[in-house]
Design a protein around this motif. Sequence first.
Motif, mmCIF file in Angstrom:
data_model
loop_
_atom_site.group_PDB
_atom_site.id
_atom_site.type_symbol
_atom_site.label_atom_id
_atom_site.label_comp_id
_atom_site.label_asym_id
_atom_site.label_seq_id
_atom_site.Cartn_x
_atom_site.Cartn_y
_atom_site.Cartn_z
ATOM 1 N N LYS A 224 22.964 20.621 19.652
ATOM 2 C CA LYS A 224 23.986 21.198 18.771
ATOM 3 C C LYS A 224 24.774 20.107 18.048
ATOM 4 N N GLU A 225 25.181 19.092 18.788
ATOM 5 C CA GLU A 225 25.961 17.997 18.201
ATOM 6 C C GLU A 225 25.165 17.267 17.113
ATOM 7 N N ILE A 226 23.860 17.074 17.368
ATOM 8 C CA ILE A 226 23.005 16.395 16.384
ATOM 9 C C ILE A 226 22.844 17.267 15.133
ATOM 10 N N CYS A 227 22.593 18.552 15.342
ATOM 11 C CA CYS A 227 22.427 19.468 14.203
ATOM 12 C C CYS A 227 23.674 19.497 13.319
ATOM 13 N N LEU A 228 24.833 19.432 13.931
ATOM 14 C CA LEU A 228 26.093 19.465 13.179
ATOM 15 C C LEU A 228 26.275 18.232 12.294
ATOM 16 N N GLN A 229 25.484 17.182 12.551
ATOM 17 C CA GLN A 229 25.522 15.984 11.704
ATOM 18 C C GLN A 229 24.536 16.077 10.537
ATOM 19 N N GLY A 230 23.656 17.068 10.588
ATOM 20 C CA GLY A 230 22.552 17.138 9.636
ATOM 21 C C GLY A 230 22.956 17.604 8.242
ATOM 22 N N ASP A 231 22.657 16.782 7.239
ATOM 23 C CA ASP A 231 22.805 17.222 5.844
ATOM 24 C C ASP A 231 21.634 18.129 5.467
ATOM 25 N N ILE A 232 20.475 17.844 6.082
ATOM 26 C CA ILE A 232 19.262 18.648 5.902
ATOM 27 C C ILE A 232 18.734 18.962 7.294
ATOM 28 N N ILE A 233 18.457 20.221 7.558
ATOM 29 C CA ILE A 233 17.877 20.615 8.848
ATOM 30 C C ILE A 233 16.544 21.312 8.593
ATOM 31 N N VAL A 234 15.494 20.794 9.227
ATOM 32 C CA VAL A 234 14.177 21.437 9.176
ATOM 33 C C VAL A 234 13.926 22.046 10.547
ATOM 34 N N ALA A 235 13.915 23.375 10.618
ATOM 35 C CA ALA A 235 13.730 24.074 11.894
ATOM 36 C C ALA A 235 12.266 24.482 12.028
ATOM 37 N N ALA A 236 11.561 23.843 12.975
ATOM 38 C CA ALA A 236 10.122 24.090 13.129
ATOM 39 C C ALA A 236 9.745 24.125 14.605
ATOM 40 N N LEU A 237 10.394 25.015 15.347
ATOM 41 C CA LEU A 237 10.129 25.075 16.784
ATOM 42 C C LEU A 237 9.472 26.378 17.218
ATOM 43 N N GLY A 238 9.418 27.376 16.316
ATOM 44 C CA GLY A 238 8.734 28.622 16.630
ATOM 45 C C GLY A 238 9.494 29.534 17.574
ATOM 46 N N GLN A 239 10.820 29.512 17.459
ATOM 47 C CA GLN A 239 11.673 30.358 18.306
ATOM 48 C C GLN A 239 12.602 31.159 17.398
ATOM 49 N N ALA A 240 12.432 32.469 17.391
ATOM 50 C CA ALA A 240 13.137 33.333 16.436
ATOM 51 C C ALA A 240 14.651 33.163 16.518
ATOM 52 N N ALA B 63 25.117 22.257 4.410
ATOM 53 C CA ALA B 63 23.816 21.719 4.811
ATOM 54 C C ALA B 63 22.682 22.435 4.072
ATOM 55 N N VAL B 64 21.570 21.737 3.912
ATOM 56 C CA VAL B 64 20.342 22.320 3.353
ATOM 57 C C VAL B 64 19.455 22.715 4.532
ATOM 58 N N ILE B 65 19.013 23.969 4.551
ATOM 59 C CA ILE B 65 18.266 24.493 5.695
ATOM 60 C C ILE B 65 16.845 24.874 5.271
ATOM 61 N N VAL B 66 15.868 24.275 5.944
ATOM 62 C CA VAL B 66 14.459 24.611 5.715
ATOM 63 C C VAL B 66 13.923 25.262 6.984
ATOM 64 N N ASP B 67 13.570 26.536 6.868
ATOM 65 C CA ASP B 67 13.135 27.329 8.024
ATOM 66 C C ASP B 67 11.611 27.461 7.996
ATOM 67 N N VAL B 68 10.951 26.797 8.936
ATOM 68 C CA VAL B 68 9.487 26.784 8.974
ATOM 69 C C VAL B 68 8.940 27.897 9.869
ATOM 70 N N GLY B 69 9.756 28.408 10.770
ATOM 71 C CA GLY B 69 9.278 29.373 11.764
ATOM 72 C C GLY B 69 8.994 30.746 11.188
ATOM 73 N N ILE B 70 8.066 31.440 11.827
ATOM 74 C CA ILE B 70 7.839 32.856 11.505
ATOM 75 C C ILE B 70 7.320 33.539 12.769
ATOM 76 N N THR B 71 8.113 34.476 13.282
ATOM 77 C CA THR B 71 7.808 35.139 14.544
ATOM 78 C C THR B 71 7.918 36.649 14.361
ATOM 79 N N ARG B 72 6.962 37.362 14.921
ATOM 80 C CA ARG B 72 7.039 38.830 14.906
ATOM 81 C C ARG B 72 7.974 39.289 16.017
ATOM 82 N N VAL B 73 8.988 40.064 15.640
ATOM 83 C CA VAL B 73 9.965 40.579 16.604
ATOM 84 C C VAL B 73 9.943 42.104 16.530
ATOM 85 N N ALA B 74 9.868 42.751 17.679
ATOM 86 C CA ALA B 74 9.822 44.217 17.714
ATOM 87 C C ALA B 74 11.025 44.809 16.987
#
Length: 291
Positions: A199-215, A227-238
Amino acid sequence: MQLLDGKLAAQAIKEDLKKKTSALQEQGKRSPHLAAILVGTDGASETYVASKVKTCAEIGFESTLKRFPSTISEEELLREIEELNNNADVDGILVQLPVPKHISDDKVINAIDPSKDVDGFHPVSVGNMVSGTPTFIPATPYGILLLLEHFKVETKGKHAVVIGRSHIVGTPMSILLSRKAYPGNCTVTICHSATTNLKEICLQGDIIVAALGQAEFLTADMVKEGAVIVDVGITRVADASKKSGFALKGDVKFDEVAPKSSAITPVPGGVGPMTIAGLLMNTYNAYMKKQ
């Protein structure tokens, strides 16, 4: 807040490639040719490959789709790849992963001729990327770079935080954003499941690339204003309210993160279309190297 619309950026790239392909045809030259191999009947893989073949047709590329049952032996599959390697009219080869468990992903990747490795997974391609030598970049990271470039997102001097260390997205993304180029010139922190102060590291991010596969993993309290947010994940959720019975969610909790961001990718319609754009650009570049 700017929406980094991947459909819009991908369409611009496709139109440019269509013009270039048309110019080649007018000169009496053949079109770039992408060959795809699909093993088995996995639903997601079927969708991805069908989309790639359809896009090739839209822009005037040749495409070949080779389908094989999940019972195909590793030896047979490697022979099929070798045939495509030896076909001078094929510029790019991709084998849709994952393949069945009795076949080694690594052997499949290593069997592809590096000059036709438009997925950018071959060790030669990876080594070239790390050393800064012109090469094929994995399609999703390449698509992200093209997206940032299309929307003129400033990256120089920024602190980029990449969440995820896969060889498909996270690791190459961290390398590419740190290179001396645009998009790039970032100071990069790569985070993963063993990162204790995420969390502390993310709060420093000017650009965040989220690519962990967790909805919806990345929440508003993890993101700083602008911040600039790039969302790479895609998960099917009921989701009972949907006709399909499910909703597609990214790794970012979009509704609460978007108001804090200066720019953000949607899911779907963000990075997804850009992955195909990256693959097509790699195929065109493979063709031009031959010329």
